[in-house]
Scaffold this active site. Sequence first.
Site, short mmCIF file in Angstrom:
data_model
loop_
_atom_site.label_atom_id
_atom_site.label_comp_id
_atom_site.label_asym_id
_atom_site.label_seq_id
_atom_site.Cartn_x
_atom_site.Cartn_y
_atom_site.Cartn_z
N LYS A 111 49.96 39.84 45.93
CA LYS A 111 50.85 40.93 45.45
C LYS A 111 51.42 41.75 46.62
CE LYS A 111 48.32 43.87 43.16
NZ LYS A 111 48.17 45.07 44.00
N ARG A 140 48.20 50.34 36.65
CA ARG A 140 47.00 49.49 36.59
C ARG A 140 46.40 49.49 35.19
NH1 ARG A 140 46.30 48.21 42.00
NH2 ARG A 140 44.23 47.44 42.45
N ARG A 147 37.11 34.50 52.45
CA ARG A 147 37.98 35.07 53.50
C ARG A 147 37.19 35.64 54.68
NH1 ARG A 147 42.37 39.02 51.17
NH2 ARG A 147 40.57 40.24 50.56
N ARG A 183 35.08 41.18 55.47
CA ARG A 183 35.17 42.53 54.92
C ARG A 183 34.03 42.77 53.94
NH1 ARG A 183 41.05 43.69 52.54
NH2 ARG A 183 39.74 44.36 50.82
N ARG A 213 36.07 43.62 40.29
CA ARG A 213 37.53 43.81 40.40
C ARG A 213 38.27 42.95 39.39
NH1 ARG A 213 39.86 42.96 46.18
NH2 ARG A 213 41.72 43.78 45.21
#
Length: 210
Positions: free
Chosen positions: A14, A84, A123, A158, A169
């Site tokens: 996004k 959201r 990631r 992270r 999430r």
Amino acid sequence: MKNLILIAPPAAGKGTQAKMICETYNLDHISTGDLLREEVARGNSELQQIMESGKLVSDEIVLNLLKKKLLNSLNGYVLDGFPRNVNQAILFDKILKELNQKIDYVIYLNLDKEIAKKRIVGRVSCPKCGNVYNTMISGMSPSIEGICDNCQTALTKRKDDNEETFNIRYNTYLEETEPLLEYYKNILYEIDSSLEKQEVFHKIGEIIND
Ligand code: AMP
């Protein structure tokens, strides 16, 4: 002047697409995540905790930050990360009326949950040169495990790129954000964001150039 909203599950690209659209079409990039991160950088640790947990910040805080940005936007904008939930969309409709603005397109970047999970949980990135790798996606792993191909620095992960935070999430997205697809059904355009990012961008261009 065109105003767009991007709706997407975590890891659908996004933010990347929002930047590409804004550069190409000279629109303002309004990311509520970025606005909130600026507040965190000013020392708001309460906000930081909520954001790291994968939950949503209160509608009131987000709308206050957003209003100032909307007033300053003269070119049209891409909203990245807002609304959201349906309550934010309803409050936003009132603001749009007051400002005599409207939303032209809502772009939905659809992504399968398992692909989203791999993109986030796998990631890793280089703290020195910023290169990003993925240990769970073939062709995206570093040549030597844990080491940057570009500058041989040890790769880092992270804190919130773990399966537990991903699940929170993703569930927040399903419960709070996905109902917006029905809310915006009259101006909604769906794109498969498992495609290569240039291809996704091309498809967005076809919609907004129409
Ligand atoms: P993002 O950069 O869009 O992924 O946002 C990062 C985090 O900021 C989210 O996980 C939320 O905690 C918070 N956030 C961003 N936009 C909103 C919003 N419109 N409403 C509530 N919380 C938000």
